[in-house]
Design an enzyme around this catalytic site. Structure first.
Site, PDB file in Angstrom:
ATOM      1  N   ASP A 105      -0.164  -9.997   1.668  1.00 26.58           N
ATOM      2  CA  ASP A 105       0.967  -9.061   1.707  1.00 26.58           C
ATOM      3  C   ASP A 105       2.341  -9.705   1.833  1.00 26.58           C
ATOM      4  O   ASP A 105       3.219  -9.196   2.547  1.00 26.58           O
ATOM      5  CB  ASP A 105       0.771  -8.047   2.837  1.00 26.58           C
ATOM      6  CG  ASP A 105      -0.419  -7.133   2.599  1.00 26.58           C
ATOM      7  OD1 ASP A 105      -1.079  -7.280   1.553  1.00 26.58           O
ATOM      8  OD2 ASP A 105      -0.701  -6.294   3.471  1.00 26.58           O
ATOM      9  N   LYS A 120      -4.661  -3.699  -3.151  1.00 28.19           N
ATOM     10  CA  LYS A 120      -5.399  -2.839  -2.232  1.00 28.19           C
ATOM     11  C   LYS A 120      -4.543  -1.647  -1.845  1.00 28.19           C
ATOM     12  O   LYS A 120      -3.317  -1.686  -1.965  1.00 28.19           O
ATOM     13  CB  LYS A 120      -5.852  -3.623  -0.999  1.00 28.19           C
ATOM     14  CG  LYS A 120      -4.725  -4.301  -0.220  1.00 28.19           C
ATOM     15  CD  LYS A 120      -5.276  -5.302   0.784  1.00 28.19           C
ATOM     16  CE  LYS A 120      -4.167  -6.064   1.502  1.00 28.19           C
ATOM     17  NZ  LYS A 120      -3.430  -5.263   2.481  1.00 28.19           N
ATOM     18  N   CYS A 163      -2.887  -5.962   8.431  1.00 23.45           N
ATOM     19  CA  CYS A 163      -3.683  -6.354   7.267  1.00 23.45           C
ATOM     20  C   CYS A 163      -4.364  -7.708   7.441  1.00 23.45           C
ATOM     21  O   CYS A 163      -5.468  -7.915   6.932  1.00 23.45           O
ATOM     22  CB  CYS A 163      -2.819  -6.339   6.021  1.00 23.45           C
ATOM     23  SG  CYS A 163      -2.238  -4.670   5.599  1.00 23.45           S
TER      24      CYS A 163
END
Length: 226
Positions: A39, A137, A170
């Protein structure tokens, strides 16, 4: 009278158990290891992204990304697999549970982050190269609803070295899921970050107790130095 700057709280990250750097190379054989970068994207890391626009302090994220860049260079140089994952959403793909959670918190619309159409989902500073694994995702866990496990198995990957944002969300979810998928998991403590004081350290501590081994950027660079 001159103002004395406030003392920064002592970080306990360095006090957590870390793998002996001298033993690390044998544990993260590049032929069987993937560096997983989580991310590093506009809404989570860029000054012009969603969090930056709300005035969130991104200094810890910036420092972690500096080290992520070093890890990517080391992985590419050693021939380890590089896997880049990011959240990519649209109004049509938003989780019902997430929308309900935000409404109940009094934050309707708070799930609208990392939109594909406005650039919030775009990579930031670290970009894929041919041969990398790319994972898009919808939520936190990089394995949930993706073919990440299948891609890793196809390459004979047994070990994951994880870094990125954010440690408490995450990174945490993906590291735990990796362990449940039977991978050996290493988390790079100085190449991950959270946005609130204490969350990074407490998350590292919890994961270290249950599913990961901690290491540092310098130790990984040395282990992968050709």
């Amino acid at each position: 009278m001159a103002q004395i700057p406030p003392q920064m709280p002592h970080s306990c990250t360095e006090d957590l158990p870390h793998v002996d750097p001298a033993a690390l190379a044998a544990m993260i054989d590049p032929a069987k290891t993937a560096l997983v970068v989580i991310d590093i994207q506009v809404d989570f890391a860029a000054p012009h992204g969603l969090l930056g626009g709300y005035g969130v302090d991104l200094s810890s994220a910036d420092a972690a990304i500096d080290n992520c860049e070093k890890l990517v260079a080391a992985a590419r140089g050693a021939g380890a697999t590089v896997a880049l994952m990011r959240v990519v959403t649209s109004a049509e793909t938003d989780s019902r549970a997430l929308k309900t959670l935000m409404v109940r918190r009094g934050q309707p619309g708070g799930e609208a982050i990392c939109r594909a159409e406005d650039g919030g989902a775009d990579y930031y500073r670290i970009f894929p190269q041919p041969g990398d694994i790319e994972i898009a995702k919808l939520l936190y866990d990089g394995f949930h609803g993706t073919d990440f496990d299948a891609q890793l198995r196809a390459r004979g990957i047994e070990t994951l070295v994880i870094c990125g944002l954010s440690t408490d969300c995450c990174v945490d979810q993906t590291a735990r899921s990796a362990f449940h998928h039977d991978y050996d998991v290493f988390l790079v403590s100085d190449a991950s970050a959270a946005y609130e004081p204490g969350l990074h350290e407490s998350s590292l501590s919890a994961m270290e107790k249950n599913c990961v081994l901690l290491t540092t950027t310098g130790a990984v660079e040395n282990a992968w130095r050709v």
